[in-house]
Design a protein around this motif. Structure first.
Motif, mmCIF file in Angstrom:
data_model
loop_
_atom_site.group_PDB
_atom_site.id
_atom_site.type_symbol
_atom_site.label_atom_id
_atom_site.label_comp_id
_atom_site.label_asym_id
_atom_site.label_seq_id
_atom_site.Cartn_x
_atom_site.Cartn_y
_atom_site.Cartn_z
ATOM 1 N N GLU A 1 4.063 7.545 -5.526
ATOM 2 C CA GLU A 1 2.646 7.629 -5.877
ATOM 3 C C GLU A 1 2.359 8.973 -6.539
ATOM 4 O O GLU A 1 2.900 10.001 -6.136
ATOM 5 C CB GLU A 1 1.791 7.476 -4.623
ATOM 6 C CG GLU A 1 0.285 7.481 -4.887
ATOM 7 C CD GLU A 1 -0.541 7.321 -3.619
ATOM 8 O OE1 GLU A 1 -1.777 7.256 -3.722
ATOM 9 O OE2 GLU A 1 0.050 7.278 -2.523
ATOM 10 N N THR B 1 2.208 -2.665 4.405
ATOM 11 C CA THR B 1 1.027 -3.502 4.233
ATOM 12 C C THR B 1 0.923 -3.998 2.793
ATOM 13 O O THR B 1 0.907 -3.205 1.851
ATOM 14 C CB THR B 1 -0.243 -2.714 4.592
ATOM 15 O OG1 THR B 1 -0.119 -2.197 5.918
ATOM 16 C CG2 THR B 1 -1.472 -3.604 4.504
ATOM 17 N N ARG C 1 -6.165 4.248 -4.376
ATOM 18 C CA ARG C 1 -4.990 5.107 -4.231
ATOM 19 C C ARG C 1 -4.672 5.751 -5.583
ATOM 20 O O ARG C 1 -5.225 5.383 -6.614
ATOM 21 C CB ARG C 1 -3.763 4.303 -3.765
ATOM 22 C CG ARG C 1 -3.983 3.451 -2.537
ATOM 23 C CD ARG C 1 -4.270 4.291 -1.318
ATOM 24 N NE ARG C 1 -4.228 3.506 -0.092
ATOM 25 C CZ ARG C 1 -4.986 3.743 0.963
ATOM 26 N NH1 ARG C 1 -5.856 4.742 0.954
ATOM 27 N NH2 ARG C 1 -4.895 2.989 2.047
ATOM 28 N N GLU D 1 0.340 4.188 0.672
ATOM 29 C CA GLU D 1 0.039 5.137 1.749
ATOM 30 C C GLU D 1 0.144 4.513 3.136
ATOM 31 O O GLU D 1 0.105 5.229 4.136
ATOM 32 C CB GLU D 1 -1.345 5.753 1.528
ATOM 33 C CG GLU D 1 -1.411 6.572 0.238
ATOM 34 C CD GLU D 1 -2.759 7.217 -0.006
ATOM 35 O OE1 GLU D 1 -3.588 7.245 0.928
ATOM 36 O OE2 GLU D 1 -2.983 7.694 -1.137
ATOM 37 N N ASN D 2 0.302 3.185 3.176
ATOM 38 C CA ASN D 2 0.463 2.487 4.459
ATOM 39 C C ASN D 2 1.455 1.338 4.327
ATOM 40 O O ASN D 2 1.118 0.173 4.599
ATOM 41 C CB ASN D 2 -0.885 1.948 4.960
ATOM 42 C CG ASN D 2 -1.827 3.047 5.384
ATOM 43 O OD1 ASN D 2 -1.574 3.761 6.346
ATOM 44 N ND2 ASN D 2 -2.918 3.193 4.648
ATOM 45 N N ASN E 1 -4.819 9.833 3.354
ATOM 46 C CA ASN E 1 -3.387 9.610 3.530
ATOM 47 C C ASN E 1 -2.895 10.335 4.785
ATOM 48 O O ASN E 1 -3.411 11.380 5.168
ATOM 49 C CB ASN E 1 -2.613 10.052 2.289
ATOM 50 C CG ASN E 1 -2.411 11.558 2.205
ATOM 51 O OD1 ASN E 1 -1.445 12.103 2.745
ATOM 52 N ND2 ASN E 1 -3.336 12.241 1.525
ATOM 53 N N ASP F 1 0.859 -1.183 0.000
ATOM 54 C CA ASP F 1 0.000 0.000 0.000
ATOM 55 C C ASP F 1 0.897 1.235 0.000
ATOM 56 O O ASP F 1 1.661 1.443 0.934
ATOM 57 C CB ASP F 1 -0.881 -0.020 1.254
ATOM 58 C CG ASP F 1 -1.892 1.116 1.303
ATOM 59 O OD1 ASP F 1 -1.732 2.098 0.558
ATOM 60 O OD2 ASP F 1 -2.837 1.019 2.100
ATOM 61 N N PHE G 1 -7.672 -2.063 -5.447
ATOM 62 C CA PHE G 1 -7.105 -3.276 -4.861
ATOM 63 C C PHE G 1 -8.224 -4.196 -4.383
ATOM 64 O O PHE G 1 -9.344 -3.764 -4.124
ATOM 65 C CB PHE G 1 -6.218 -2.944 -3.650
ATOM 66 C CG PHE G 1 -5.146 -1.936 -3.922
ATOM 67 C CD1 PHE G 1 -3.956 -2.298 -4.531
ATOM 68 C CD2 PHE G 1 -5.325 -0.613 -3.565
ATOM 69 C CE1 PHE G 1 -2.968 -1.364 -4.783
ATOM 70 C CE2 PHE G 1 -4.346 0.332 -3.804
ATOM 71 C CZ PHE G 1 -3.165 -0.043 -4.420
ATOM 72 N N THR H 1 -8.959 -2.679 0.499
ATOM 73 C CA THR H 1 -8.099 -1.501 0.534
ATOM 74 C C THR H 1 -8.710 -0.381 -0.299
ATOM 75 O O THR H 1 -9.174 -0.609 -1.416
ATOM 76 C CB THR H 1 -6.688 -1.828 -0.008
ATOM 77 O OG1 THR H 1 -6.157 -2.926 0.711
ATOM 78 C CG2 THR H 1 -5.763 -0.632 0.134
ATOM 79 N N VAL I 1 -0.780 -5.450 -0.593
ATOM 80 C CA VAL I 1 -2.055 -5.243 -1.274
ATOM 81 C C VAL I 1 -2.115 -6.147 -2.497
ATOM 82 O O VAL I 1 -1.097 -6.662 -2.960
ATOM 83 C CB VAL I 1 -2.240 -3.769 -1.702
ATOM 84 C CG1 VAL I 1 -2.450 -2.878 -0.504
ATOM 85 C CG2 VAL I 1 -1.062 -3.293 -2.549
#
Length: 266
Positions: A198, A59, A109, A55-56, A205, A53, A102, A106, A61
């Motif tokens: 990104e 993690t 994004r 933005e995270n 975010n 991810d 995703f 999720t 995806v």
């Protein structure tokens, strides 16, 4: 399946799909290794990094498409495909790409690229993109004068600090077919580990980035549903395609290809 159709009231739609490919330059064959670039963080590499991810991180995806198996201790792991959807002819001055979706719940994004640098000596790298040719139909008819632009780029990593952050090109990148554009660069001892770049961001975010995603609606102000993901569709203002008014547009599918390159610095 990508297709075109005729609206009941006689307006044609055309579809623009951008397919991205991965090209890793000047890499070294991957082996299992432990890298400790700054004596405080350990990175274990097994040769494959799944998409994360942006933005995270870290993690994982699932973008629901086959993943290439990049090789090398400096490599590109994932690049979003861009889909500009179906557009009514006549409303074509500027078109935004759709967001990256995703599986597994999720949120959408911005489109992004992911890279991994687990070399035992991090000499730095340069990330570049190149539009291979102008948007064309299958029989070679071009979308003359169309300009593909990327904006609001930012880098993220689970281990990011100011000391190791790569430098991302913040101004708008308006691509010229056949010419490379630098997206990001990392100096020596920077940019190691797993990084994402990104284009744009969701409103949720945590990095204070400007939100560029917006819900897509129909003529009755009802949410459009993405047929592939079966969830509300979103556009991304960070990636746009500008088409001159004088350009002839046919009711056909147009495609182009982006070549992404990651090159190590000497």
């Amino acid at each position: 399946m990508i297709y075109q159709r005729l609206l009941n009231h006689g307006f044609y739609l055309f579809i623009i799909l951008l397919s991205s490919i991965l090209l890793s330059g000047n890499t070294v064959l991957a082996v299992s290794q432990t890298v400790n670039p700054n004596a405080s963080t350990e990175v274990i590499d097994n040769g494959i990094t799944p998409p994360v991810d942006p933005e995270n991180p870290p993690t994982d995806v699932d973008p629901n498409r086959p993943s290439k198996q990049p090789k090398g201790s400096l490599r590109l792991d994932f690049v979003s495909n861009l889909d500009f959807g179906r557009v009514r002819i006549g409303n074509h001055k500027e078109i935004n790409a759709k967001a990256q979706f995703f599986k597994q719940g999720t949120d959408p994004r911005g489109s992004y690229v992911q890279l991994t640098d687990v070399r035992s000596e991090s000499t730095g790298w340069t990330l570049m993109m190149e539009q291979k040719n102008q948007f064309k139909t299958a029989d070679g008819q071009e979308l003359s004068g169309a300009v593909l632009s990327f904006d609001h780029a930012w880098a993220n990593a689970s281990h990011k600090t100011e000391e190791i952050m790569p430098q991302v090109t913040r101004e708008t990148l308006s691509l010229v077919p056949g010419e490379s554009a630098i997206v990001a660069q990392a100096e020596k001892n920077k940019g190691w580990g797993v990084w994402t770049v990104e284009f744009g961001a969701s409103q949720n975010n945590k990095d204070g980035q400007k939100s560029t995603l917006y819900p897509l609606i129909d003529s009755n102000n009802q949410p459009l549903i993405n047929p592939e993901w079966n969830q509300p569709d979103f556009g991304n203002r960070a990636i746009s395609l500008s088409i001159p008014d004088k350009t002839t547009i046919l009711p056909k599918e147009y495609n182009t290809e982006i070549i992404w390159t990651i090159a190590k610095l000497p």
